[in-house]
Design a protein around this motif. Structure first.
Motif, PDB file in Angstrom:
ATOM      1  N   GLY A   1       4.936  -5.900  10.575  1.00 28.45           N
ATOM      2  CA  GLY A   1       4.744  -7.048   9.910  1.00 28.45           C
ATOM      3  C   GLY A   1       3.653  -7.304   8.882  1.00 28.45           C
ATOM      4  N   MET A   2       3.009  -6.056   8.701  1.00 33.28           N
ATOM      5  CA  MET A   2       1.799  -5.879   7.574  1.00 33.28           C
ATOM      6  C   MET A   2       2.187  -5.224   6.579  1.00 33.28           C
ATOM      7  SD  MET A   2      -0.191  -8.175   8.691  1.00 33.28           S
ATOM      8  CE  MET A   2      -2.113  -8.059   8.844  1.00 33.28           C
ATOM      9  N   GLN A   3       1.585  -4.942   5.284  1.00 32.83           N
ATOM     10  CA  GLN A   3       1.849  -4.044   4.140  1.00 32.83           C
ATOM     11  C   GLN A   3       0.398  -3.836   3.696  1.00 32.83           C
ATOM     12  OE1 GLN A   3       4.347  -5.609   1.373  1.00 32.83           O
ATOM     13  NE2 GLN A   3       2.997  -6.738   0.275  1.00 32.83           N
ATOM     14  N   GLN A   4      -0.001  -2.732   3.226  1.00 28.34           N
ATOM     15  CA  GLN A   4      -1.237  -2.439   2.591  1.00 28.34           C
ATOM     16  C   GLN A   4      -1.426  -2.961   1.409  1.00 28.34           C
ATOM     17  OE1 GLN A   4      -2.344   1.806   2.656  1.00 28.34           O
ATOM     18  NE2 GLN A   4      -4.183   1.544   1.471  1.00 28.34           N
ATOM     19  N   MET A   5      -2.600  -3.714   1.247  1.00 30.86           N
ATOM     20  CA  MET A   5      -2.904  -4.196  -0.012  1.00 30.86           C
ATOM     21  C   MET A   5      -3.139  -3.420  -1.039  1.00 30.86           C
ATOM     22  SD  MET A   5      -6.066  -6.922  -0.852  1.00 30.86           S
ATOM     23  CE  MET A   5      -5.728  -8.252  -2.134  1.00 30.86           C
TER      24      MET A   5
ATOM     25  N   LYS B   1      -9.072   0.241   3.466  1.00 33.77           N
ATOM     26  CA  LYS B   1      -7.440  -0.319   3.478  1.00 33.77           C
ATOM     27  C   LYS B   1      -7.626  -1.421   4.025  1.00 33.77           C
ATOM     28  CE  LYS B   1      -5.577   4.061   4.899  1.00 33.77           C
ATOM     29  NZ  LYS B   1      -4.760   4.701   6.060  1.00 33.77           N
ATOM     30  N   VAL B   2      -6.827  -2.623   3.401  1.00 34.80           N
ATOM     31  CA  VAL B   2      -6.697  -3.992   3.585  1.00 34.80           C
ATOM     32  C   VAL B   2      -5.199  -4.058   3.733  1.00 34.80           C
ATOM     33  CG1 VAL B   2      -7.112  -6.449   3.030  1.00 34.80           C
ATOM     34  CG2 VAL B   2      -8.731  -4.750   2.518  1.00 34.80           C
ATOM     35  N   TYR B   3      -4.864  -4.819   4.848  1.00 36.11           N
ATOM     36  CA  TYR B   3      -3.292  -5.171   5.242  1.00 36.11           C
ATOM     37  C   TYR B   3      -3.328  -6.773   5.349  1.00 36.11           C
ATOM     38  CZ  TYR B   3      -3.568  -0.599   7.218  1.00 36.11           C
ATOM     39  OH  TYR B   3      -3.618   0.782   7.184  1.00 36.11           O
TER      40      TYR B   3
END
Length: 151
Positions: free
Chosen positions: A79-83, A143-145
């Protein structure tokens, strides 16, 4: 049985094809080594990898790199994606500018906060500064999600 009007068959001839082929093979000379032209070992491109194999290898390597680049991050929670890196850097710069603005406003305030309005304004600026510093900690990670919206 004979069909009326058909011509008579020619008498059969007995031939031994196996013996005949054996005699012809023995009588024939073996092919000479000089008749085929230069030896494959003497060719100028002997030992070189053919061009089409090199192209295939490069194409396969490119495809593997694309698949690796397009593969989802194994560390990414569902439910997340990397910025994207550029967006993360831009956000970090913006947070730094906001931090500087809040610090500048705090430095312009008098040291003694006697009135209720000044104390409230200092408290609001300190809360903003704390939020900005927390966000800077988050966006300073490699890494930011981000949460993906409903699709």
């Amino acid at each position: 049985r004979r069909v009326h009007g058909a011509p008579p068959l020619a008498p059969r001839e007995h031939r031994d094809y196996i013996s005949q082929n054996a005699r012809e093979t023995i009588a024939r000379k073996p092919p000479s080594a000089d008749a085929g032209g230069p030896s494959p070992l003497e060719r100028p491109d002997f030992g070189r990898v053919p061009e089409y194999l090199i192209k295939r290898k490069i194409a396969k390597a490119k495809q593997e790199l694309e698949e690796l680049a397009n593969a989802p991050d194994p560390d990414c929670p569902p439910g997340m994606q990397q910025m994207p890196e550029a967006e993360r850097q831009a956000t970090l710069r913006l947070l730094g500018q906001n931090r500087e603005n809040v610090l500048l406003q705090m430095n312009k305030m008098p040291l003694a906060c006697d009135t209720f309005g000044l104390r409230r304004k200092r408290r609001v600026l300190e809360e903003q500064l704390q939020e900005i510093e927390d966000a800077i900690k988050i966006f300073s990670r490699p890494k930011v999600y981000l949460e993906t919206g409903p699709e």
